[in-house]
Motif scaffolding. Structure first.
Motif: not given
Length: 416
Positions: A131-135, A211-212, A274-278
């Protein structure tokens, strides 16, 4: 140093969460992950819609309200595009705003701030995987961004029995620090199991990946691909591991609360996350049928039973990879790793650095449980230490031991 923090934060149900911080940092590992447990992408949102577009309600829904969320927070969560919308530059933007008091009724009067809290409880849940996000997080005293997960059985078993995995939390007064935490029965409240990483610049200055990697009996946290925290059942003091069922994701920005404190004269509004992706990837079980060799990254040699003699106490070694039964390992569903009818085992149930890794009759002792992580660490779950080639010996006959996970090539393994 142990510090406690209170952060009472509900989902659609009112939750009471008190977090204890007890950092357990694993030394950084710059090596590429081994393809052991993480599969293909199962869910994603790239946030590429035109500017002003609402969030995709096929993926996200909203928690709405201003009841303080059990933590004396000061924001009212809305579903308005003024608080959550695409920016047309490939990002979701969650905006915390200062409002005129009187616009939104709160349990203590009128909310001074608005923000948004998005969740996938009605649209997507998954057990295990990445589970990953670029924030790019917001900043300022009293600002509290988070990317986290709750068990999908929250409505039936409640908190903390459903479990909680906090992938990323930051509070404005600690701008350089990310926290990762788990909560469950007997390790909630001040016993929540937390780790952190502090970098040399405020996290709000740039995008970072949070991420985890989650698999049976192990959760590992990463900042920008570098591991900083891990939790397995051995960390729970005998309490129940509840991270064995689907969870849903949450993104939110809170304003104020018992842990972060409250905005002051230095806090500027609006604040934006700002969240680039999840992205979510699947989990490929280690316990699949059949056997495999386990090859070391440093030496290119495989874990081997000396002389193919499965006597109790045989000292496991590395040897040229071959197709004999002495290198035919099975990752069993109970967490054991087996060859020639016996189990990989830390000598005399040891957990200390330097404990020999031997072959012993399978006996059901929890110390015989291992897992191969997505980063290539072969971890003994009771010791929370890695299988290590002693003295970095790359030659045939190099012996195995348990040692603190350092990210060194002599501790990296892959199925082969």
């Amino acid at each position: 140093m142990f510090r406690s923090r209170i952060r009472l934060r509900p989902s659609a149900l009112l939750l009471a969460v008190v977090v204890g911080l007890a950092p357990a940092v694993v030394p950084p590992d710059g090596t590429a992950p081994a393809a052991a447990a993480i599969g293909g992408i199962t869910w994603q949102d790239e946030f590429n819609a035109p500017a002003g577009t609402p969030v995709d309600q096929g993926k996200w829904r909203f928690d709405i309200g201003g009841g303080g969320w059990g933590n004396n927070e000061r924001q009212y969560y809305t579903n308005s595009t003024s608080n959550a919308a695409h920016d047309g530059q490939g990002n979701l933007v969650i905006t915390a705003r200062r409002e005129n008091p009187g616009n939104y009724q709160c349990h203590y009067g009128y909310c001074e701030y608005t923000s948004a809290r998005l969740l996938t409880a009605a649209t997507f849940t998954q057990a295990y995987g990445r589970f990953e996000a670029r924030i790019k997080i917001p900043r300022g005293q009293g600002i509290w961004p988070a990317f986290w997960m709750l068990g999908n059985d929250m409505g039936s078993v409640g908190w903390p029995n459903a479990g909680e995995i906090d992938i990323m939390e930051n509070i404005g007064r600690e701008p350089n620090t990310v926290y990762g935490t788990v909560h469950g029965p007997g390790y909630s409240g001040a016993g929540g199991i937390s780790g952190s990483r502090t970098i040399g610049a405020p996290l709000a200055d740039a995008f970072h990946t949070y991420r985890v990697d989650w698999q049976p009996n192990l959760i590992v946290w990463y900042l920008d691909g570098v591991e900083y925290h891990r939790v397995d059942p051995g960390r729970l003091g005998g309490n129940r591991w509840v991270f064995d069922h689907p969870f849903f994701m949450i993104l939110n920005v809170a304003v104020g609360g018992n842990w972060p404190g409250y905005p002051d004269g230095t806090t500027q509004f609006p604040q934006q996350m700002l969240v680039d992706y999840v992205r979510v990837s699947g989990y490929v079980p280690d316990g699949d049928p059949g056997t495999t060799r386990i090859r070391g990254q440093q030496s290119g040699r495989c874990i081997d039973i000396p002389g193919a003699d499965p006597v109790d106490g045989a000292k496991l070694q590395i040897w040229d990879c071959n197709t004999t039964a002495a290198q035919a390992w099975t990752f069993a569903a109970d967490g054991t790793i087996r060859a020639m009818g016996k189990c990989m085992d830390p000598a005399w149930a040891g957990t200390a650095n330097g404990t020999e890794v031997n072959l012993v009759t399978c006996n059901g002792n929890p110390v015989q449980r291992f897992t191969l992580t997505a980063a290539g660490d072969l971890v003994n779950l009771s010791a929370n230490r890695c299988v290590d080639v002693r003295d970095w010996n790359p030659n045939n006959g190099g012996k195995l031991q348990l040692w603190d996970c350092t990210g060194g090539a002599n501790q990296k393994w892959s199925r082969y």
